[in-house]
Motif scaffolding. Structure first.
Motif, PDB file in Angstrom:
ATOM      1  N   LEU A 231      -5.193   0.720   4.656  1.00 29.69           N
ATOM      2  CA  LEU A 231      -4.415   0.617   3.626  1.00 29.69           C
ATOM      3  C   LEU A 231      -3.487  -0.611   3.657  1.00 29.69           C
ATOM      4  O   LEU A 231      -3.613  -1.596   4.667  1.00 29.69           O
ATOM      5  CB  LEU A 231      -3.089   1.826   3.791  1.00 29.69           C
ATOM      6  CG  LEU A 231      -2.342   1.873   5.042  1.00 29.69           C
ATOM      7  CD1 LEU A 231      -1.144   0.791   4.833  1.00 29.69           C
ATOM      8  CD2 LEU A 231      -1.797   3.231   4.983  1.00 29.69           C
ATOM      9  N   THR A 232      -2.828  -1.046   2.519  1.00 28.94           N
ATOM     10  CA  THR A 232      -2.133  -2.482   2.401  1.00 28.94           C
ATOM     11  C   THR A 232      -0.653  -1.728   1.906  1.00 28.94           C
ATOM     12  O   THR A 232      -0.272  -0.693   1.562  1.00 28.94           O
ATOM     13  CB  THR A 232      -2.545  -3.289   1.371  1.00 28.94           C
ATOM     14  OG1 THR A 232      -2.658  -2.751   0.176  1.00 28.94           O
ATOM     15  CG2 THR A 232      -3.894  -3.817   1.729  1.00 28.94           C
ATOM     16  N   SER A 233       0.282  -2.718   2.271  1.00 31.63           N
ATOM     17  CA  SER A 233       1.784  -2.025   2.295  1.00 31.63           C
ATOM     18  C   SER A 233       2.383  -3.503   1.959  1.00 31.63           C
ATOM     19  O   SER A 233       2.258  -4.462   2.472  1.00 31.63           O
ATOM     20  CB  SER A 233       2.319  -1.422   3.647  1.00 31.63           C
ATOM     21  OG  SER A 233       3.748  -1.068   3.072  1.00 31.63           O
TER      22      SER A 233
ATOM     23  N   LYS B  89     -15.820   4.513   4.849  1.00 34.40           N
ATOM     24  CA  LYS B  89     -14.491   4.052   4.930  1.00 34.40           C
ATOM     25  C   LYS B  89     -13.807   4.411   3.985  1.00 34.40           C
ATOM     26  O   LYS B  89     -14.243   4.959   3.035  1.00 34.40           O
ATOM     27  CB  LYS B  89     -14.508   2.559   5.034  1.00 34.40           C
ATOM     28  CG  LYS B  89     -15.203   1.616   6.066  1.00 34.40           C
ATOM     29  CD  LYS B  89     -15.208   0.160   6.104  1.00 34.40           C
ATOM     30  CE  LYS B  89     -16.016  -0.347   7.452  1.00 34.40           C
ATOM     31  NZ  LYS B  89     -17.146  -1.018   6.885  1.00 34.40           N
ATOM     32  N   ALA B  90     -12.543   4.588   4.171  1.00 36.56           N
ATOM     33  CA  ALA B  90     -11.358   4.818   3.192  1.00 36.56           C
ATOM     34  C   ALA B  90     -10.317   3.938   3.118  1.00 36.56           C
ATOM     35  O   ALA B  90      -9.862   3.356   3.960  1.00 36.56           O
ATOM     36  CB  ALA B  90     -11.070   6.331   3.332  1.00 36.56           C
ATOM     37  N   TRP B  91      -9.617   3.969   1.824  1.00 39.47           N
ATOM     38  CA  TRP B  91      -8.472   3.452   1.438  1.00 39.47           C
ATOM     39  C   TRP B  91      -7.356   4.271   0.994  1.00 39.47           C
ATOM     40  O   TRP B  91      -7.668   5.240   0.172  1.00 39.47           O
ATOM     41  CB  TRP B  91      -8.538   2.245   0.315  1.00 39.47           C
ATOM     42  CG  TRP B  91      -9.196   0.755   0.967  1.00 39.47           C
ATOM     43  CD1 TRP B  91     -10.578   0.778   1.212  1.00 39.47           C
ATOM     44  CD2 TRP B  91      -8.344  -0.152   1.409  1.00 39.47           C
ATOM     45  NE1 TRP B  91     -10.591  -0.657   1.412  1.00 39.47           N
ATOM     46  CE2 TRP B  91      -9.502  -0.919   1.637  1.00 39.47           C
ATOM     47  CE3 TRP B  91      -7.007  -0.392   1.521  1.00 39.47           C
ATOM     48  CZ2 TRP B  91      -9.221  -2.391   2.408  1.00 39.47           C
ATOM     49  CZ3 TRP B  91      -6.609  -1.681   2.098  1.00 39.47           C
ATOM     50  CH2 TRP B  91      -7.707  -2.545   2.388  1.00 39.47           C
ATOM     51  N   ILE B  92      -6.171   3.984   1.715  1.00 43.90           N
ATOM     52  CA  ILE B  92      -5.070   4.947   0.813  1.00 43.90           C
ATOM     53  C   ILE B  92      -4.301   3.985  -0.075  1.00 43.90           C
ATOM     54  O   ILE B  92      -4.065   2.664   0.347  1.00 43.90           O
ATOM     55  CB  ILE B  92      -4.128   5.349   2.161  1.00 43.90           C
ATOM     56  CG1 ILE B  92      -4.816   6.507   2.760  1.00 43.90           C
ATOM     57  CG2 ILE B  92      -2.675   5.664   1.495  1.00 43.90           C
ATOM     58  CD1 ILE B  92      -3.787   6.822   4.008  1.00 43.90           C
TER      59      ILE B  92
ATOM     60  N   VAL C 245      -2.508   0.308  13.012  1.00 45.49           N
ATOM     61  CA  VAL C 245      -2.244  -1.032  13.356  1.00 45.49           C
ATOM     62  C   VAL C 245      -2.389  -2.166  12.562  1.00 45.49           C
ATOM     63  O   VAL C 245      -3.463  -2.135  11.651  1.00 45.49           O
ATOM     64  CB  VAL C 245      -3.191  -1.272  14.725  1.00 45.49           C
ATOM     65  CG1 VAL C 245      -2.904  -0.345  15.561  1.00 45.49           C
ATOM     66  CG2 VAL C 245      -4.482  -1.214  14.535  1.00 45.49           C
ATOM     67  N   ARG C 246      -1.646  -3.084  12.558  1.00 46.58           N
ATOM     68  CA  ARG C 246      -1.647  -4.338  11.672  1.00 46.58           C
ATOM     69  C   ARG C 246      -3.301  -4.885  11.880  1.00 46.58           C
ATOM     70  O   ARG C 246      -3.556  -5.297  13.045  1.00 46.58           O
ATOM     71  CB  ARG C 246      -0.574  -5.255  11.892  1.00 46.58           C
ATOM     72  CG  ARG C 246      -0.568  -6.372  11.043  1.00 46.58           C
ATOM     73  CD  ARG C 246       0.767  -7.255  11.201  1.00 46.58           C
ATOM     74  NE  ARG C 246       2.038  -6.368  11.122  1.00 46.58           N
ATOM     75  CZ  ARG C 246       2.755  -6.124   9.938  1.00 46.58           C
ATOM     76  NH1 ARG C 246       2.304  -6.434   8.800  1.00 46.58           N
ATOM     77  NH2 ARG C 246       3.905  -5.428  10.073  1.00 46.58           N
ATOM     78  N   TYR C 247      -3.893  -5.183  10.887  1.00 49.23           N
ATOM     79  CA  TYR C 247      -5.229  -5.816  11.045  1.00 49.23           C
ATOM     80  C   TYR C 247      -5.109  -7.322  10.602  1.00 49.23           C
ATOM     81  O   TYR C 247      -4.759  -7.564   9.453  1.00 49.23           O
ATOM     82  CB  TYR C 247      -6.073  -5.137  10.085  1.00 49.23           C
ATOM     83  CG  TYR C 247      -7.555  -5.431  10.044  1.00 49.23           C
ATOM     84  CD1 TYR C 247      -8.126  -4.777  11.326  1.00 49.23           C
ATOM     85  CD2 TYR C 247      -8.057  -5.790   9.249  1.00 49.23           C
ATOM     86  CE1 TYR C 247      -9.604  -5.306  11.394  1.00 49.23           C
ATOM     87  CE2 TYR C 247      -9.571  -5.974   9.169  1.00 49.23           C
ATOM     88  CZ  TYR C 247     -10.436  -5.559  10.304  1.00 49.23           C
ATOM     89  OH  TYR C 247     -11.710  -5.794  10.391  1.00 49.23           O
TER      90      TYR C 247
END
Length: 143
Positions: free
Chosen positions: A113-115, A74-77, A132-134
């Motif tokens: 990612l989070t925003s 997995k990855a995160w931005i 898509v919003r998780y």
């Protein structure tokens, strides 16, 4: 404005200046990371620091970090920020596209990612790019 997306592996004075200028635009409480922090980030074996460069000026940055879990890679931005003076020109999209291409090359199965809820333009960008919003609860503990 012609912009090139570059993977940053070495810390320079220009990189330090860019982070000093950009991080407070991401959040007013953020200061510039130290040169040592930038060295660790730029030299990470499980991440990539990307910069959007116009001429010789860094106008945006993004960090992609990946990890292996039993359920897959997995990855995160993280820390996506485009200079306020350069917004609306597709720079954020170019950074995210390059991050996703790199994630694919690294065998990542899911990018998250989070925003900040107030960043409406960023939300529209991420949704347009297929995020898509998780629906989940996100927990955080600052150490």
């Amino acid at each position: 404005m012609t912009v090139e997306i570059r993977r940053i592996t070495q810390v320079s004075d220009a990189l330090e200046e860019a982070f000093a200028r950009l991080m407070p635009q991401l959040s007013p409480r953020l200061g510039a990371p130290s040169r040592e922090v930038l060295r660790r980030v730029a030299g990470s074996e499980t991440g990539a620091l990307l910069a959007a460069v116009a001429g010789e000026r860094i106008v945006g940055v993004l960090m992609l970090a990946w990890y292996d879990a039993p359920s897959g890679r997995k990855a995160w931005i993280e820390d996506v920020v485009v200079d306020a003076a350069a917004r609306g020109r597709g720079i954020g999209e170019a950074l995210v596209r390059e991050a996703l291409a790199l994630a694919r090359r690294e065998g990542v199965a899911r990018v998250m990612l989070t925003s900040n809820a107030t960043r409406r333009a960023a939300h529209r960008l991420y949704e347009r790019m297929g995020f898509v919003r998780y629906e989940t609860d996100c927990f955080r503990l600052d150490l």
